[in-house]
Scaffold this active site. Structure first.
Site, PDB file in Angstrom:
ATOM      1  N   ASN A  61     -37.031 -15.116 -18.548  1.00 53.86           N
ATOM      2  CA  ASN A  61     -38.533 -15.435 -18.728  1.00 53.86           C
ATOM      3  C   ASN A  61     -39.250 -14.045 -18.958  1.00 53.86           C
ATOM      4  O   ASN A  61     -39.698 -13.623 -17.947  1.00 53.86           O
ATOM      5  CB  ASN A  61     -39.188 -16.063 -17.455  1.00 53.86           C
ATOM      6  CG  ASN A  61     -40.582 -16.551 -17.406  1.00 53.86           C
ATOM      7  OD1 ASN A  61     -41.141 -16.371 -18.628  1.00 53.86           O
ATOM      8  ND2 ASN A  61     -41.202 -16.868 -16.585  1.00 53.86           N
ATOM      9  N   TRP A  62     -39.374 -13.814 -20.120  1.00 47.31           N
ATOM     10  CA  TRP A  62     -40.240 -12.313 -20.381  1.00 47.31           C
ATOM     11  C   TRP A  62     -41.689 -12.452 -19.929  1.00 47.31           C
ATOM     12  O   TRP A  62     -42.197 -11.618 -20.040  1.00 47.31           O
ATOM     13  CB  TRP A  62     -39.997 -12.057 -21.985  1.00 47.31           C
ATOM     14  CG  TRP A  62     -38.787 -11.866 -22.494  1.00 47.31           C
ATOM     15  CD1 TRP A  62     -37.713 -11.908 -21.690  1.00 47.31           C
ATOM     16  CD2 TRP A  62     -38.416 -11.641 -23.812  1.00 47.31           C
ATOM     17  NE1 TRP A  62     -36.633 -11.526 -22.382  1.00 47.31           N
ATOM     18  CE2 TRP A  62     -36.805 -11.014 -23.716  1.00 47.31           C
ATOM     19  CE3 TRP A  62     -38.790 -11.353 -25.078  1.00 47.31           C
ATOM     20  CZ2 TRP A  62     -36.281 -10.736 -24.896  1.00 47.31           C
ATOM     21  CZ3 TRP A  62     -38.398 -10.950 -26.170  1.00 47.31           C
ATOM     22  CH2 TRP A  62     -37.138 -10.617 -26.187  1.00 47.31           C
ATOM     23  N   LYS A  63     -42.317 -13.623 -19.985  1.00 51.30           N
ATOM     24  CA  LYS A  63     -43.665 -13.572 -19.522  1.00 51.30           C
ATOM     25  C   LYS A  63     -44.466 -12.996 -20.809  1.00 51.30           C
ATOM     26  O   LYS A  63     -44.007 -12.982 -21.762  1.00 51.30           O
ATOM     27  CB  LYS A  63     -43.897 -13.071 -18.159  1.00 51.30           C
ATOM     28  CG  LYS A  63     -43.166 -13.864 -16.931  1.00 51.30           C
ATOM     29  CD  LYS A  63     -43.410 -13.416 -15.617  1.00 51.30           C
ATOM     30  CE  LYS A  63     -42.572 -14.189 -14.736  1.00 51.30           C
ATOM     31  NZ  LYS A  63     -43.031 -14.108 -13.365  1.00 51.30           N
ATOM     32  N   HIS A  66     -44.613 -23.616 -14.809  1.00 53.78           N
ATOM     33  CA  HIS A  66     -44.328 -22.324 -14.054  1.00 53.78           C
ATOM     34  C   HIS A  66     -45.562 -22.031 -13.031  1.00 53.78           C
ATOM     35  O   HIS A  66     -46.565 -22.501 -13.180  1.00 53.78           O
ATOM     36  CB  HIS A  66     -44.209 -21.197 -14.942  1.00 53.78           C
ATOM     37  CG  HIS A  66     -43.692 -19.878 -14.460  1.00 53.78           C
ATOM     38  ND1 HIS A  66     -44.513 -19.158 -13.590  1.00 53.78           N
ATOM     39  CD2 HIS A  66     -42.710 -19.204 -14.198  1.00 53.78           C
ATOM     40  CE1 HIS A  66     -43.873 -18.100 -13.047  1.00 53.78           C
ATOM     41  NE2 HIS A  66     -42.760 -18.217 -13.630  1.00 53.78           N
ATOM     42  N   GLU A  79     -47.241 -19.542 -12.337  1.00 51.84           N
ATOM     43  CA  GLU A  79     -48.311 -18.886 -12.887  1.00 51.84           C
ATOM     44  C   GLU A  79     -49.151 -19.685 -13.810  1.00 51.84           C
ATOM     45  O   GLU A  79     -50.456 -19.575 -13.861  1.00 51.84           O
ATOM     46  CB  GLU A  79     -47.622 -17.575 -13.794  1.00 51.84           C
ATOM     47  CG  GLU A  79     -47.190 -16.774 -12.704  1.00 51.84           C
ATOM     48  CD  GLU A  79     -45.914 -15.726 -13.616  1.00 51.84           C
ATOM     49  OE1 GLU A  79     -45.836 -15.942 -14.585  1.00 51.84           O
ATOM     50  OE2 GLU A  79     -45.369 -15.194 -12.608  1.00 51.84           O
ATOM     51  N   GLY A 124     -41.684 -12.041  -8.611  1.00 57.86           N
ATOM     52  CA  GLY A 124     -42.275 -10.728  -8.946  1.00 57.86           C
ATOM     53  C   GLY A 124     -42.499  -9.696  -7.675  1.00 57.86           C
ATOM     54  O   GLY A 124     -43.167  -8.835  -7.721  1.00 57.86           O
ATOM     55  N   GLY A 149     -37.360 -13.326 -14.282  1.00 56.70           N
ATOM     56  CA  GLY A 149     -38.287 -12.535 -14.850  1.00 56.70           C
ATOM     57  C   GLY A 149     -38.170 -10.991 -14.944  1.00 56.70           C
ATOM     58  O   GLY A 149     -37.577 -10.676 -16.040  1.00 56.70           O
TER      59      GLY A 149
HETATM   60  P1  PGA Z   1     -39.192 -12.656 -11.331  1.00 58.92           P
HETATM   61  O1  PGA Z   1     -39.886 -14.074 -11.967  1.00 58.92           O
HETATM   62  O2  PGA Z   1     -37.622 -12.645 -11.506  1.00 58.92           O
HETATM   63  O3  PGA Z   1     -39.811 -11.569 -11.938  1.00 58.92           O
HETATM   64  O4  PGA Z   1     -39.585 -12.798  -9.946  1.00 58.92           O
HETATM   65  C1  PGA Z   1     -39.075 -15.285 -12.273  1.00 58.92           C
HETATM   66  C2  PGA Z   1     -40.140 -15.945 -12.954  1.00 58.92           C
HETATM   67  O5  PGA Z   1     -41.229 -15.969 -12.478  1.00 58.92           O
HETATM   68  O6  PGA Z   1     -39.704 -17.041 -13.544  1.00 58.92           O
END
Ligand code: PGA
Length: 247
Positions: free
Chosen positions: A9-11, A94, A96, A171, A230
Site C-alpha cells: 500500500n504505497w499510500k 483503510h 486512514e 506506521g 505500507g
Molecule cells: P505500515 O502501513 O506497514 O506502514 O504500518 C500498513 C497500512 O496502512 O496498510
C-alpha cells in the site's frame, strides 16, 4: 494450501521516476516466486504501474473506490474506470479513510459491493484503535466492521480479501505480536465461516508495521494468509524480503 498474498500500500507516495525504479526492481525480484503479489498505487500512477508490471505476475490495485457507479461525483473513481486500467484489487475501509474521511462501516460495505460487481477484489480493512484495544473492545470492533461487509455482500463474501490492521500498529513501528494477530485473525475466520462455507479460501492479511524482520513469524500463523504492507513496500529490498518470507 492457498498461496500467500503480499500487497503493498504505497499510500500518497511516489513519482514517475521513483515508481519506475521500484517497479523494475520488484519485477526482477519476484520472478518465479510462489505467492501472490500486488501493489496498490496512487490513482494517477495506475497506468504506469500496469505497464511496468504487465506479465510479471505482480497485480495492480487501487487504494479506494467510489460506492457510486458513475455520474456527478467530482473527484471519485469508479470501479469500472479502475477495471479499465487492469486493477485487480481495491483497498476499502483503510483506517486512514475511516479516520480522515469519516468513512462508516456502511459506506465501506457499499464500496466493497461496487468493487465486486466490477470484478475487482476488495481488500477490506478492519482494526481497532489503541483506546479500543485497551478497553477490551478489539473483537467487537473488528466483528462489527466485517459484519457490515458480510451483510451487504451475502454469498459473494468468499470473494473478498480481509486485512486486519490494528490502527495503533500502522506506521508506528509497533507490530501486533504474532499471537495477538493470530487471535484476531481466528475471530475473523470464525465470522467468515458462519457466513460462507468457503471461508478457508478468503485471504486474511495482517497489516501494521510489517517488515523484513517480523514478516516470517507473522506469516507462519495459521490464519495469517499474507500482509498489507505500507512503509516497507516503498523500498524494493525490504518488500522483496517480505515476499521471500511469504513464499
Ligand atoms: P505500515 O502501513 O506497514 O506502514 O504500518 C500498513 C497500512 O496502512 O496498510
Amino acid at each position: 494450501m492457498k498461496k500467500k498474498l503480499i500487497a503493498g500500500n504505497w499510500k500518497m507516495n511516489g513519482s514517475l521516476t521513483s515508481n519506475e525504479a521500484l517497479l523494475q526492481a520488484l519485477v526482477a525480484g519476484v520472478a518465479d516466486k510462489e505467492c501472490l503479489v500486488a501493489v496498490c498505487v496512487p490513482a494517477p500512477y495506475l497506468a504506469q504501474a500496469q505497464g511496468l508490471a504487465s506479465g510479471s505476475g505482480i497485480d495492480v490495485g487501487s487504494q479506494d473506490v467510489s460506492q457510486h457507479e458513475s455520474g456527478a461525483y467530482t473527484g471519485e473513481l469508479s470501479a469500472t474506470m479502475l477495471k479499465d486500467f487492469g486493477v485487480r484489487y481495491a483497498i476499502v475501509g483503510h483506517s486512514e479513510r475511516r479516520q480522515y474521511h469519516a468513512e462508516s462501516d456502511a459506506l465501506v460495505a457499499l464500496k466493497a459491493q461496487r468493487a465486486l460487481a466490477s470484478g475487482i477484489t476488495p481488500i477490506v480493512c478492519v482494526g481497532e484503535t489503541l483506546a479500543e484495544r485497551e478497553a477490551g473492545q478489539t473483537e467487537d470492533v473488528v466483528k462489527r466492521q466485517l459484519a457490515a461487509v458480510i451483510h451487504a455482500n451475502g454469498h459473494c463474501i468468499s470473494e473478498i480479501v480481509v486485512a486486519y490492521e490494528p490502527v495503533w500498529a500502522i506506521g508506528t513501528g509497533k507490530t501486533a505480536s504474532p499471537e495477538e494477530a493470530q487471535q484476531v485473525h481466528a475471530v475473523l475466520r470464525g465470522q467468515l465461516k458462519a457466513a460462507t462455507q468457503h471461508a478457508d479460501r478468503v485471504h486474511i492479511l495482517y497489516g501494521g508495521s510489517m517488515n523484513a524482520a517480523n514478516a516470517k513469524q507473522l506469516l507462519s500463523q495459521d490464519d495469517i494468509d499474507g500482509g498489507l504492507v505500507g512503509g516497507a513496500s516503498l523500498k524494493a529490498p525490504e518488500f522483496l524480503s517480505i515476499i521471500a518470507a511469504a513464499c
